[in-house]
Scaffold this motif. Sequence first.
Motif, PDB file in Angstrom:
ATOM      1  N   VAL A   1       0.713  -1.275   0.023  1.00 40.49           N
ATOM      2  CA  VAL A   1      -0.088   0.097   0.100  1.00 40.49           C
ATOM      3  C   VAL A   1       0.800   1.335   0.135  1.00 40.49           C
ATOM      4  O   VAL A   1       0.605   2.135  -0.875  1.00 40.49           O
TER       5      VAL A   1
ATOM      6  N   GLU B   1      -6.267   4.899   5.514  1.00 42.36           N
ATOM      7  CA  GLU B   1      -7.145   4.560   4.904  1.00 42.36           C
ATOM      8  C   GLU B   1      -7.391   3.288   4.542  1.00 42.36           C
ATOM      9  O   GLU B   1      -8.746   2.799   4.540  1.00 42.36           O
ATOM     10  N   ASN B   2      -6.591   2.523   4.110  1.00 43.19           N
ATOM     11  CA  ASN B   2      -6.930   1.127   3.629  1.00 43.19           C
ATOM     12  C   ASN B   2      -6.337   0.189   4.305  1.00 43.19           C
ATOM     13  O   ASN B   2      -6.475  -1.125   3.924  1.00 43.19           O
ATOM     14  N   CYS B   3      -5.343   0.450   5.630  1.00 40.51           N
ATOM     15  CA  CYS B   3      -4.968  -0.840   6.280  1.00 40.51           C
ATOM     16  C   CYS B   3      -5.453  -1.015   7.722  1.00 40.51           C
ATOM     17  O   CYS B   3      -4.695  -1.300   8.526  1.00 40.51           O
TER      18      CYS B   3
END
Length: 434
Positions: A139, A256-258
């Motif tokens: 990411v 945001e993504n992890c």
Amino acid sequence: MQDRTYTADAEPGEDATVAGWVHEIRDLGGIAFLILRDSTGKIQIKFEKDEMDEELVEAGLGVSRESIVSVSGVVEEEPRAPTGVEITPTSLEVIAEAEPELPLDPSGKVDAEISTRLDNRTLDLRKPEVQAIFEIRAVVLSAVRDAFREHRCTEITTPKIVATGTEGGTELFPITYFGEEAFMNQSPQLFKQLIAGSNVERVFEIGPIFRAEEHNTPRHLNEATSIDFEGAFCDAHDAMDVAEAITRAAYEAVAENCADELETLGLAAEFALPEESFPRLTYEEAIERINATGELDEQLVWGDDLPTEGEKALGEDVGTHYFITEWPSEIKPFYIMDDADDDQLSTGFDMMHPRMELVSGGQREHRYDHLVSGFEQQGLDPVEFEYYTKMFKYGMPPHAGFGLGGERLLMTMLDLDNIREAVLFPRDRQRLSP
Ligand code: ATP
Ligand code: MG
């Protein structure tokens, strides 16, 4: 595999075939469970011994941990199962059996030394907290690429086999290239400058750098991933702005993504974005502040490089990411431009995390005569670097850039003790395989 359902996608009421690793077998007597694991999670396979085909029960419960199996059956809701669903199998195939003695325990119940873990990285990566690091690494790299694109940069890849090093003969790995001596490149420095001097103007590269550092430390690798930037018509402050933006973008993408990966690593509560506008301290202020902490046995004087303990004391004092600017020229490489008003000072900068250096950068010397005399002062033969210097005769714009250590970015972001945790197959003083 056709018709394979990932465990996370198994919906109650459906017939499904799942395939993966035997994580655990729990035998409770009349009933037993096989927990099957794949890249998306785990699922419970239920064996009711008296009601099921004997061979199927034997195959499912006799298989060794970490073997590969595929299981078909009906997915049912089961609130007591770890994921709320379970499969009652109608068939089971052992695809690849694992030896019962494993070199390390992928369930993580038994700790292993880092060397055992790195020798058996495949098994080590079956642990969620190890997998989480590399998911986050992916990411971060993707976010860094996107952020550079937003900064109008073109991605480049430059040779790793080179005739000459960047900063002289030290720290280079020599190799044989068709009978001639060559080296593994320690930095894309000279190449990225050559491209910044073309119409391409702004470039970035994410690639390996090779450094024959003799010492084994928790923050040095012999092969590391460098995140490099170079931009025409940039000065040191522009390059610092880009370094800061890239770092922030990496943190934002992870936040945001992890969420799951941070949770797995026990960082969900403490993970924070870096503060806005990293403070920019001059080298002179930095040594004064280090001296004022009283942490060093000997006071630093102007011209000293910052020792590791000094960086640590200053990092604790500042408490956020920060820059150190205006370094003495003599401790920065020759291709860094001097300050316009004071040739004792350079435009070189470092970007620091409170724990360690992440970035070095600066404005580059783009004036041909100054560059060539810089080579000479460094004890390097400008003739050997003619492929590089001659391009400075044909219209080289002012330019600046930096190199950011990819593994150090991850190591500091995820509070890892050892940089080797951030590399799948690290190269260090003792390790050349796997
Ligand atoms: P240090 O003083 O910490 O050894 P350096 O000043 O020699 O680093 P640079 O040549 O400035 O390193 O490289 C730019 C960045 O690349 C460093 O700030 C660091 O993040 C990373 N880097 C350099 N060498 C290594 C290494 N051996 N292992 C891991 N990362 C490295
Ligand atoms: Mg440096």
